[in-house]
Design an enzyme around this catalytic site. Sequence first.
Site, PDB file in Angstrom:
ATOM      1  CB  THR A 138      -0.929  -0.012   1.228  1.00 21.51           C
ATOM      2  OG1 THR A 138      -0.130  -0.260   2.400  1.00 21.51           O
ATOM      3  CG2 THR A 138      -1.995  -1.099   1.107  1.00 21.51           C
ATOM      4  CE  LYS A 271       5.752  -3.424   9.080  1.00 24.44           C
ATOM      5  NZ  LYS A 271       5.664  -1.992   8.775  1.00 24.44           N
ATOM      6  CG  PHE A 462      -5.876   0.403   4.054  1.00 26.39           C
ATOM      7  CD1 PHE A 462      -5.248   0.875   2.924  1.00 26.39           C
ATOM      8  CD2 PHE A 462      -5.115   0.207   5.199  1.00 26.39           C
ATOM      9  CE1 PHE A 462      -3.884   1.153   2.926  1.00 26.39           C
ATOM     10  CE2 PHE A 462      -3.756   0.471   5.215  1.00 26.39           C
ATOM     11  CZ  PHE A 462      -3.137   0.953   4.073  1.00 26.39           C
TER      12      PHE A 462
HETATM   13  O1  PLI Z   1       4.701   1.340   8.451  1.00 26.86           O
HETATM   14  P1  PLI Z   1       6.007   1.845   7.960  1.00 26.86           P
HETATM   15  O2  PLI Z   1       5.907   3.201   7.397  1.00 26.86           O
HETATM   16  O3  PLI Z   1       7.105   1.711   8.950  1.00 26.86           O
HETATM   17  O4  PLI Z   1       6.463   0.848   6.767  1.00 26.86           O
HETATM   18  C1  PLI Z   1       5.798   0.747   5.565  1.00 26.86           C
HETATM   19  C2  PLI Z   1       5.920  -0.652   5.023  1.00 26.86           C
HETATM   20  C3  PLI Z   1       6.749  -0.894   3.976  1.00 26.86           C
HETATM   21  N1  PLI Z   1       6.868  -2.134   3.447  1.00 26.86           N
HETATM   22  C4  PLI Z   1       6.185  -3.188   3.941  1.00 26.86           C
HETATM   23  C5  PLI Z   1       6.351  -4.522   3.305  1.00 26.86           C
HETATM   24  C6  PLI Z   1       5.341  -3.014   5.010  1.00 26.86           C
HETATM   25  O5  PLI Z   1       4.694  -4.063   5.492  1.00 26.86           O
HETATM   26  C7  PLI Z   1       5.174  -1.705   5.585  1.00 26.86           C
HETATM   27  C8  PLI Z   1       4.276  -1.461   6.632  1.00 26.86           C
HETATM   28  N2  PLI Z   1       3.425  -2.388   7.016  1.00 26.86           N
HETATM   29  C9  PLI Z   1       2.475  -2.330   7.929  1.00 26.86           C
HETATM   30  C10 PLI Z   1       2.187  -1.112   8.715  1.00 26.86           C
HETATM   31  C11 PLI Z   1       1.699  -3.521   8.147  1.00 26.86           C
HETATM   32  O6  PLI Z   1       0.821  -3.540   9.022  1.00 26.86           O
HETATM   33  O7  PLI Z   1       1.969  -4.513   7.438  1.00 26.86           O
END
Ligand code: PLI
Length: 471
Positions: A138, A271, A462
């Site tokens: 997204t 993550k 979303f």
């Molecule tokens: O939520 P950020 O801004 O730290 O990161 C954005 C982001 C980038 N790449 C990927 C693969 C993600 O999964 C991602 C953020 N993901 C969220 C917030 C999630 O709930 O999956």
Amino acid sequence: MSDSAFRTMGQQAGRRSWAEPWKIKMVEPIFMTSREDREGAIVDAGFNTFLLRSEDVYIDLLTDSGTSAMSDRQWAGMMSGDEAYAGSRNFYHLEEAVRSVYGYRYLVPTHQGRGAEHLISQALISPGQIVPGNMYFTTTRMHQELAGGSFADVIVHEAHDPSDPSPFKGDVDLGKLESLIQREGAERIAYVSLAGTVNMAGGQPVSMANARALRELCDRYGIRVYLDATRMFENAYFIQQRESGYGDKSIRAIVHEFCGYTDGAWMSAKKDNLVNIGGWLAVNDPDLFDRLRNLVVIYEGLHTYGGMAGRDMEALAIGIGEGVEDDHVRTRVGQVQYLGQLLIDWGIPIVQPVGGHGVFLDARRFYPHIPQDQFPAQTLTAELYLDSGVRGMERGIVSAGRDPATGAHRYPALELTRLAIPRRVYTQAHMDVVAESVKAVYDARGATRGLKMVYEPRYLRFFQARFERLP
Ligand code: PLI
């Protein structure tokens, strides 16, 4: 533990289980609410779990982003934050951790992943260019579009089929990519946007063989490859488990080799890197680094903090070292697999193979009677919350948003509810409670009605869209 898990244990005399490589030092109370309370809360939230108050949630599987438990070493590191505006020693620790684990030469810190996506998109995409990648994410696609680019999906077709059991459903379809390059011309390709693992496909990994072949293909056309390394440690675990020749290699060695096939990476450190806030961008090209280091001071902060406090950078540097440990990744992914296997055993439709960071429920097979424009996955996510206070997230038509050229809904093949598991936070007993609630919602599926959207924000709808139940 559930009855079925007990039975399975009994049947497997002599089995040896894994357990987390830590014990719990501090706990945070959570509370179950009543069904009536949850009815009120979900209506107030417009049937969007992003709009719930976390106090109204029992087990929070909204995201694995920024929700990890930090270790005692990380908390101790927070106390040694050097809060200098420029040249904080914690920045140099972070730089060293990224270099040693991921292998990239130059580091630009950012406040979180989308800050890094913004910078790399602005630096590398000219209006009218195409960014091919292994399925959209997204915020990644949003920044590519805001920079004037358009995303082209070149993931293998198996990724769009939730039941396909292929081990590397995150792979790039190299034939599809090469046809795109030949059709459009290499100069129209800004770079290849490679993600390991692929979030929207259900946390599916990319194989080492695919990364190596992608590098060779891109070298032939003079195209660069940048990696979304957000869940690269989990990707490396699947390579270790599933790809021949990697069974005896450490996660660290696998990450290093994989990143070596790419020109740089952006990272949501919230993550795999086990922190509550933070991100980074790392590249090998000194000229690009120079541009990024200049851009970061406009949008994020000075190039030695990029929106993070010194203490955040210290916790992050330590988190990188802990996150890449084999024991950690094995039990982290093991917990996800445990929940997934319970649901598979009970015949509940989920994305298979089970991915690295969460279990993805297949809303199309829960609710074949709800058309996609009545938001089956949004509905399923709300129903699960109503049943037990378990919070997941929609990953289907709402997340896919609208085509900027036509303004029409995008209709993704995958219509999923994601149950993302925070790292080092919940126990196996929590997973049992979640599985039992999913089963109750599945058993009641025939009577469930869809939703209509009553408020739609312009970007990344979303997060803030609102819905009402259809009569
Ligand atoms: O939520 P950020 O801004 O730290 O990161 C954005 C982001 C980038 N790449 C990927 C693969 C993600 O999964 C991602 C953020 N993901 C969220 C917030 C999630 O709930 O999956």
